[in-house]
Design an enzyme around this catalytic site. Structure first.
Site: not given
Ligand code: PBG
Length: 323
Positions: A195, A248
């Site tokens: 992330k 992400k």
């Protein structure tokens, strides 16, 4: 001049020929639908920075999920806007908090829909960071205990999958251990493994009412410049017991998704985040690009890069495009 024997256009001539040689496809069941749930009744509050997205009270959420399920969506990802916020994000661990209430209602009314819960503290802390603050920064190890408690609250309410998004070190191992000890060894963890600290989360912080009140998240989320480090993060989460790994944001990270697909034989999810959604909506709203064409192209690209599951605010619309 001689004409070539190889003419690539032959197989592009008609829709049926194109469909026969299409390498990448998607199904409604590949999409995970993220939703924001808030206290109240009969509420659908528009999120201004995300046209078409609403914060919903539990009753409205259930109806939205019923419709999504009818569209062929198999799973939803829940984010909660709590009744109150404090320094420790206590409302995240409340058995009667917004997420446990939403999960119980969904599991009672739509038992076959998979309910995934986002585990993080940023929606619940008054400072908006993803953990406990000490000396001006998020304290990693003190945060782990709270994340484990939050995960247990979600599991007890009936969540099918726990999805930690905080990016603390060792949180997957810590949560796995807590779940196992409390009788939830069967509950999978979908970890936000790679992330990145991304500007593309901007509209989400509006939707989840979770912007950090000071500083930013760069001391815990990854530097977008780092590809090798992303592979290490994923490897660590797998070692700690993650069942599904996530990359992400999605479109700025297609190379990361591809490399993860080539290296790890685990299911991979990619999150088409709020900024990716809002960019497309804004351009389409201005007539600068065609919404459905760009939805299917962006999702196809994410799948082509190697994602098995795609978390997208376009899930319902995409389900109709890929039916
Ligand atoms: C919570 C969380 C965020 C997102 C998912 N979980 C925000 C953040 O890290 O700031 C972003 C999702 C999106 O932008 O759609 N930590």
């Amino acid at each position: 001049m001689e004409f070539p024997t190889r003419r690539m256009r032959r197989l592009r001539r008609t829709p049926v020929l194109r469909a026969m040689v299409r390498e990448t496809g998607l199904n409604p069941g590949d999409f995970i639908f993220p939703l924001f749930v808030r206290p109240g009744e009969g509420l659908r509050c528009a999120v201004l920075s995300m046209p078409g997205v609403f914060q919903m009270s539990v009753d409205e959420l259930v109806e939205e999920c019923r419709a999504a399920s009818d569209d062929g969506i198999r799973a939803v990802l829940l984010f909660g806007i709590p009744e109150y916020k404090d320094a420790l994000g206590s409302s995240a661990c409340d058995e009667n908090g917004i997420i446990p209430r939403a999960v119980r209602a969904l599991k009672a009314q739509l038992p076959s829909l998979a309910v995934i819960t986002d585990v993080c503290l940023c929606e619940y802390t008054d400072h908006g960071h993803c953990g406990v603050i000490r000396d001006g920064d998020v304290d990693n190890d003190a945060t782990l205990e709270l994340l484990a408690r939050e995960s247990l609250v979600h599991a007890r309410a009936g969540a099918d999958i726990i999805a930690p998004s905080d990016m603390m070190d060792f949180r997957v191992g810590y949560i796995r251990d807590a779940l196992d000890q409390e009788g939830f060894a069967h509950i999978p963890i979908l970890s936000y493994a790679a992330k990145f600290a991304s500007g593309f989360y901007g509209p989400f912080r509006d939707a989840a009412e979770s912007p950090p009140k000071f500083g930013d998240r760069r001391s815990y989320q990854m530097d977008p410049a780092n590809r090798r480090e992303a592979m290490t993060e994923i490897a660590l989460d797998i070692e700690e017991g993650a069942d599904i790994i996530m990359v992400k944001p999605a479109m700025p990270c297609l190379d990361i998704i591809r490399e993860a697909r080539d290296r790890f034989d685990f299911p991979i999810a990619a999150y088409q985040v709020s900024g990716e959604y809002s960019m497309i909506q804004a351009a389409a709203g201005n007539g600068w690009l065609d919404l459905d064409t760009v939805i299917s192209e962006s999702l196809t690209a994410i799948r082509r890069a190697g994602a098995d599951l795609i978390i997208t605010y376009f899930a319902r619309r995409a389900a109709s495009l890929f039916r």
